[in-house]
Motif scaffolding. Structure first.
Motif, mmCIF file in Angstrom:
data_model
loop_
_atom_site.group_PDB
_atom_site.id
_atom_site.type_symbol
_atom_site.label_atom_id
_atom_site.label_comp_id
_atom_site.label_asym_id
_atom_site.label_seq_id
_atom_site.Cartn_x
_atom_site.Cartn_y
_atom_site.Cartn_z
ATOM 1 N N THR A 37 0.760 -1.307 -0.019
ATOM 2 C CA THR A 37 -0.063 0.052 -0.029
ATOM 3 C C THR A 37 1.075 1.257 -0.299
ATOM 4 O O THR A 37 0.373 2.588 -0.127
ATOM 5 C CB THR A 37 -0.824 0.019 1.198
ATOM 6 N N LEU A 39 1.712 2.725 2.832
ATOM 7 C CA LEU A 39 1.316 3.279 4.016
ATOM 8 C C LEU A 39 2.679 2.830 5.106
ATOM 9 O O LEU A 39 3.074 1.569 4.950
ATOM 10 C CB LEU A 39 0.110 2.818 4.653
ATOM 11 N N GLY A 57 -8.127 8.950 3.516
ATOM 12 C CA GLY A 57 -7.621 8.164 2.284
ATOM 13 C C GLY A 57 -6.556 7.307 2.516
ATOM 14 O O GLY A 57 -6.649 6.027 1.891
ATOM 15 N N ASN A 58 -6.035 7.082 3.922
ATOM 16 C CA ASN A 58 -5.517 5.907 4.350
ATOM 17 C C ASN A 58 -6.083 4.888 4.723
ATOM 18 O O ASN A 58 -5.967 3.435 4.543
ATOM 19 C CB ASN A 58 -4.471 6.350 5.506
ATOM 20 N N THR A 61 -7.197 3.480 1.359
ATOM 21 C CA THR A 61 -5.892 2.568 0.763
ATOM 22 C C THR A 61 -6.116 1.239 1.268
ATOM 23 O O THR A 61 -6.076 0.286 0.573
ATOM 24 C CB THR A 61 -4.777 3.267 0.966
ATOM 25 N N ALA A 64 -9.177 -0.892 0.351
ATOM 26 C CA ALA A 64 -9.022 -1.122 -1.258
ATOM 27 C C ALA A 64 -8.126 -2.465 -1.336
ATOM 28 O O ALA A 64 -8.432 -3.699 -2.166
ATOM 29 C CB ALA A 64 -8.341 0.120 -2.113
ATOM 30 N N VAL A 69 -13.190 -1.385 -0.482
ATOM 31 C CA VAL A 69 -13.215 -0.014 -0.546
ATOM 32 C C VAL A 69 -14.773 0.392 -1.032
ATOM 33 O O VAL A 69 -15.055 1.567 -0.420
ATOM 34 C CB VAL A 69 -12.085 0.760 -1.569
#
Length: 104
Positions: A37, A39, A57-58, A61, A64, A69
Protein backbone atom coordinates in the motif's frame (compact mmCIF):
# COMPACT_ATOMS: atom_id res chain seq x y z
CA UNK A 1 -7.51 15.71 18.80
CA UNK A 2 -11.14 16.22 19.76
CA UNK A 3 -12.68 13.68 22.04
CA UNK A 4 -15.00 11.38 20.16
CA UNK A 5 -18.24 10.09 21.53
CA UNK A 6 -18.10 6.62 23.02
CA UNK A 7 -20.07 5.09 20.13
CA UNK A 8 -17.65 6.63 17.62
CA UNK A 9 -14.62 5.37 19.55
CA UNK A 10 -16.12 1.89 19.77
CA UNK A 11 -16.92 1.85 16.05
CA UNK A 12 -13.37 2.87 15.12
CA UNK A 13 -11.90 0.24 17.44
CA UNK A 14 -14.15 -2.43 15.94
CA UNK A 15 -13.22 -1.36 12.41
CA UNK A 16 -9.55 -1.52 13.36
CA UNK A 17 -9.97 -4.98 14.84
CA UNK A 18 -11.76 -6.16 11.69
CA UNK A 19 -8.95 -4.81 9.52
CA UNK A 20 -6.39 -6.56 11.70
CA UNK A 21 -8.32 -9.83 11.41
CA UNK A 22 -8.47 -9.37 7.61
CA UNK A 23 -4.70 -8.90 7.50
CA UNK A 24 -3.93 -11.83 9.77
CA UNK A 25 -6.35 -14.18 8.01
CA UNK A 26 -4.40 -13.50 4.82
CA UNK A 27 -1.22 -14.25 6.80
CA UNK A 28 0.22 -10.83 5.95
CA UNK A 29 2.56 -8.96 8.23
CA UNK A 30 2.30 -5.21 8.66
CA UNK A 31 5.51 -4.98 6.62
CA UNK A 32 3.82 -6.80 3.73
CA UNK A 33 0.81 -4.49 3.92
CA UNK A 34 3.22 -1.56 3.92
CA UNK A 35 4.88 -2.87 0.76
CA UNK A 36 1.51 -3.37 -0.97
CA UNK A 37 0.00 0.00 0.00
CA UNK A 38 2.85 2.41 0.63
CA UNK A 39 1.40 3.23 4.06
CA UNK A 40 3.84 3.36 6.94
CA UNK A 41 3.75 0.62 9.54
CA UNK A 42 2.87 3.25 12.15
CA UNK A 43 -0.17 4.27 10.10
CA UNK A 44 -1.23 0.66 9.62
CA UNK A 45 -0.88 0.04 13.36
CA UNK A 46 -2.88 3.18 14.18
CA UNK A 47 -5.69 2.19 11.82
CA UNK A 48 -5.79 -1.29 13.34
CA UNK A 49 -5.95 0.25 16.82
CA UNK A 50 -8.87 2.50 15.86
CA UNK A 51 -6.90 5.73 16.20
CA UNK A 52 -9.21 8.59 15.11
CA UNK A 53 -6.45 10.76 13.62
CA UNK A 54 -5.75 8.70 10.49
CA UNK A 55 -6.91 10.16 7.20
CA UNK A 56 -9.84 8.82 5.25
CA UNK A 57 -7.47 8.35 2.32
CA UNK A 58 -5.27 6.00 4.33
CA UNK A 59 -8.31 4.07 5.52
CA UNK A 60 -9.59 3.84 1.93
CA UNK A 61 -6.18 2.57 0.80
CA UNK A 62 -6.31 -0.23 3.34
CA UNK A 63 -9.92 -1.08 2.45
CA UNK A 64 -8.96 -1.23 -1.23
CA UNK A 65 -6.22 -3.73 -0.43
CA UNK A 66 -8.82 -6.00 1.18
CA UNK A 67 -11.32 -5.50 -1.65
CA UNK A 68 -13.79 -3.53 0.47
CA UNK A 69 -13.30 0.10 -0.56
CA UNK A 70 -16.73 0.22 -2.23
CA UNK A 71 -18.28 -0.17 1.22
CA UNK A 72 -17.29 3.44 2.02
CA UNK A 73 -19.69 4.81 -0.56
CA UNK A 74 -22.57 2.92 1.04
CA UNK A 75 -22.10 3.94 4.67
CA UNK A 76 -24.76 6.65 4.65
CA UNK A 77 -26.66 6.30 1.41
CA UNK A 78 -29.44 8.87 1.16
CA UNK A 79 -31.97 6.16 0.30
CA UNK A 80 -31.19 4.39 3.58
CA UNK A 81 -31.08 7.52 5.79
CA UNK A 82 -34.62 7.29 7.17
CA UNK A 83 -34.41 10.54 9.12
CA UNK A 84 -33.26 12.51 6.07
CA UNK A 85 -35.98 10.94 3.91
CA UNK A 86 -38.58 12.70 6.05
CA UNK A 87 -37.32 16.11 4.95
CA UNK A 88 -37.06 17.87 1.61
CA UNK A 89 -33.48 18.36 0.46
CA UNK A 90 -32.66 22.10 0.43
CA UNK A 91 -31.14 23.65 -2.66
CA UNK A 92 -28.40 25.36 -0.64
CA UNK A 93 -27.39 25.42 2.95
CA UNK A 94 -25.73 28.61 4.11
CA UNK A 95 -25.91 31.15 6.85
CA UNK A 96 -27.83 34.33 6.26
CA UNK A 97 -25.65 37.41 5.96
CA UNK A 98 -26.97 38.68 9.30
CA UNK A 99 -26.03 35.43 11.11
CA UNK A 100 -22.60 35.43 9.43
CA UNK A 101 -21.83 39.00 10.49
CA UNK A 102 -22.80 38.22 14.12
CA UNK A 103 -20.27 35.36 14.26
CA UNK A 104 -17.35 37.80 14.23
Amino acid sequence: MKNLSSPAEIALQQLGEHLQIARKSRRWTQAEVQARTGLSRVTIRRIEQGYPGVTMGNLATLLALYGRVEALAHIIEPEQDLLALNFDLPRRIRQSRKEYDNDF
